[in-house]
Design a protein around this motif. Structure first.
Motif, PDB file in Angstrom:
ATOM      1  N   ILE A   6     -42.945  47.713 -15.419  1.00 13.81           N
ATOM      2  CA  ILE A   6     -43.063  48.794 -16.610  1.00 13.81           C
ATOM      3  C   ILE A   6     -44.752  48.538 -16.654  1.00 13.81           C
ATOM      4  CG2 ILE A   6     -42.908  49.031 -18.906  1.00 13.81           C
ATOM      5  CD1 ILE A   6     -40.294  47.446 -18.731  1.00 13.81           C
ATOM      6  N   ASP A   8     -47.728  50.256 -18.994  1.00 13.43           N
ATOM      7  CA  ASP A   8     -48.167  51.301 -20.147  1.00 13.43           C
ATOM      8  C   ASP A   8     -49.136  50.693 -20.808  1.00 13.43           C
ATOM      9  OD1 ASP A   8     -46.451  53.744 -21.606  1.00 13.43           O
ATOM     10  OD2 ASP A   8     -47.810  52.394 -22.960  1.00 13.43           O
ATOM     11  N   ARG A  14     -44.203  48.544 -23.866  1.00 10.50           N
ATOM     12  CA  ARG A  14     -44.143  47.703 -22.574  1.00 10.50           C
ATOM     13  C   ARG A  14     -42.691  47.011 -23.096  1.00 10.50           C
ATOM     14  NH1 ARG A  14     -49.637  47.151 -21.850  1.00 10.50           N
ATOM     15  NH2 ARG A  14     -49.284  45.016 -22.456  1.00 10.50           N
ATOM     16  N   ALA A  30     -43.746  43.503 -16.811  1.00  9.92           N
ATOM     17  CA  ALA A  30     -44.413  44.508 -17.737  1.00  9.92           C
ATOM     18  C   ALA A  30     -45.759  44.129 -17.862  1.00  9.92           C
ATOM     19  CB  ALA A  30     -43.809  44.514 -19.147  1.00  9.92           C
TER      20      ALA A  30
END
Length: 55
Positions: A6, A8, A14, A30
């Motif tokens: 992930i 972001d 996240r 993340a």
């Protein structure tokens, strides 16, 4: 078990997405976009969309 990254800018996003995916059986990592660029050795990721290449 599938593994998903992930990426972001927003830590809260996240974390929320990561928690949801984890509850559905996914292994997640993340990271913020700067760390992803560094890890991948690419400085153009995010400038013109995911996977954009310089020409």
């Amino acid at each position: 078990m599938s593994h998903i990254a992930i990426v972001d800018d927003h830590r809260d996003i996240r974390n929320l997405v990561g928690k949801c995916l984890h509850q559905h059986g996914y292994r997640i990592v993340a990271v913020d976009p700067a760390a992803a660029r560094t890890a991948l050795g690419r400085d153009d990721i995010g400038e013109r969309g995911a996977g954009a290449r310089r020409t």
